[in-house]
Design an enzyme around this catalytic site. Structure first.
Site, PDB file in Angstrom:
ATOM      1  N   VAL A 131    -123.180  25.367  20.494  1.00 31.29           N
ATOM      2  CA  VAL A 131    -124.385  24.817  20.117  1.00 31.29           C
ATOM      3  C   VAL A 131    -124.130  23.553  19.094  1.00 31.29           C
ATOM      4  O   VAL A 131    -123.195  24.000  18.159  1.00 31.29           O
ATOM      5  CB  VAL A 131    -125.665  25.614  19.725  1.00 31.29           C
ATOM      6  CG1 VAL A 131    -126.869  24.671  19.481  1.00 31.29           C
ATOM      7  CG2 VAL A 131    -126.050  26.679  20.799  1.00 31.29           C
ATOM      8  N   CYS A 132    -124.588  22.531  19.375  1.00 30.02           N
ATOM      9  CA  CYS A 132    -124.428  21.361  18.571  1.00 30.02           C
ATOM     10  C   CYS A 132    -122.918  21.082  18.181  1.00 30.02           C
ATOM     11  O   CYS A 132    -122.020  21.172  19.075  1.00 30.02           O
ATOM     12  CB  CYS A 132    -124.903  21.595  16.988  1.00 30.02           C
ATOM     13  SG  CYS A 132    -125.190  20.194  16.001  1.00 30.02           S
ATOM     14  N   THR A 133    -122.483  21.027  16.835  1.00 28.08           N
ATOM     15  CA  THR A 133    -121.086  20.623  16.706  1.00 28.08           C
ATOM     16  C   THR A 133    -120.117  21.935  16.740  1.00 28.08           C
ATOM     17  O   THR A 133    -119.018  21.768  16.271  1.00 28.08           O
ATOM     18  CB  THR A 133    -120.915  20.084  15.112  1.00 28.08           C
ATOM     19  OG1 THR A 133    -121.478  21.059  14.227  1.00 28.08           O
ATOM     20  CG2 THR A 133    -121.479  18.684  15.084  1.00 28.08           C
ATOM     21  N   THR A 160    -122.544  17.915  22.462  1.00 31.50           N
ATOM     22  CA  THR A 160    -122.378  18.160  20.965  1.00 31.50           C
ATOM     23  C   THR A 160    -123.642  17.302  20.294  1.00 31.50           C
ATOM     24  O   THR A 160    -124.372  16.669  20.956  1.00 31.50           O
ATOM     25  CB  THR A 160    -121.124  17.649  20.456  1.00 31.50           C
ATOM     26  OG1 THR A 160    -120.922  18.169  18.910  1.00 31.50           O
ATOM     27  CG2 THR A 160    -120.857  16.228  20.370  1.00 31.50           C
TER      28      THR A 160
END
Length: 233
Positions: free
Chosen positions: A102-104, A122
């Site tokens: 999830v995300c970075t 990202t």
């Protein structure tokens, strides 16, 4: 009765708690499932908010997971160069059915060499760094590329988790989970992405995060160089 589904989520200092807790809330609805919150030691982990999180298991004791997930946050700048974490992810990836983020968190998967040749999502502010790890950045909220499932920034973690549930079990289970959580987003503003945010809002946010982006760029450059050196051995 079949063996329980094993889902492991990495904890680390300065993670964004919603990257973790959104998926955890979704996965907690699944029957015959064990969730593992993983870190090097059993100790309180400070997130990037007021919340402190507690691991449930160490990397050394963690079983082989069916799903391994890396959340994002400012702490990923350290994780992309943490060889102990990267080695753990590589070991888990050998037997995992799905390798996710999830995300970075996708940058950490990339630094572990697990996204080369894959398309990945990202946080919008970090898309430019995926190429350093041989990945192709996607602007989708959730990107599925073979057994890699990656979510965009922060709130996309819930979309990611529901999508994964549909793949792990079935769509009806995912829909029932969505209904139970009353996940029916209707954001009050249209500023949720750089493509839709007013230009002055985007400029303000970019100015505020500029120092963090510079730190991330330096961390990614070091991680990519080390990954390339390992590949040449």
């Amino acid at each position: 009765m079949s063996a329980p589904l094993q889902i492991g989520l990495l904890l680390f200092p300065k993670l964004t708690q919603l990257d973790l807790t959104g998926p955890v809330q979704v996965f907690s609805s699944l029957p015959n499932t064990r969730l593992h919150l993983i870190w090097k030691r059993i100790e309180p982990i400070e997130s990037d908010s007021v919340l402190t999180l507690m691991p449930t298991i160490t990397m050394a004791d963690c079983p082989q997971c069916d799903v391994i997930c890396v959340p994002g946050g400012a702490g990923t700048d350290d994780m992309v160069n943490d060889e102990e974490v990267l080695a753990f992810l590589r070991r888990q990836a050998l037997g995992a059915k799905y390798i996710t983020s999830v995300c970075t968190g996708s940058l950490v998967l990339g630094a572990a060499g697990l996204l080369s040749g894959y398309r990945a999502a990202t946080h919008w502010s970090a898309r430019e760094h995926l190429a350093a790890f041989g990945a192709v950045a996607s602007t989708e909220r959730v990107r599925i590329d073979r057994n890699r499932i990656t979510g965009g920034g922060v709130t996309a973690g819930i979309d990611f988790a529901l999508t994964l549930v549909a793949h792990l079990i079935d769509r009806k289970t995912a829909e029932a989970t969505q209904l139970r959580l009353e996940y029916n987003p209707a954001p009050p503003f249209g500023a949720g992405s750089p493509e839709t945010a007013p230009s002055e809002v985007l400029a303000r946010v970019n100015e505020r995060i500029a120092p963090f982006k510079a730190r991330r760029a330096e961390a990614v450059a070091r991680a990519a160089a080390r990954l390339a050196a390992q590949a040449s051995l």
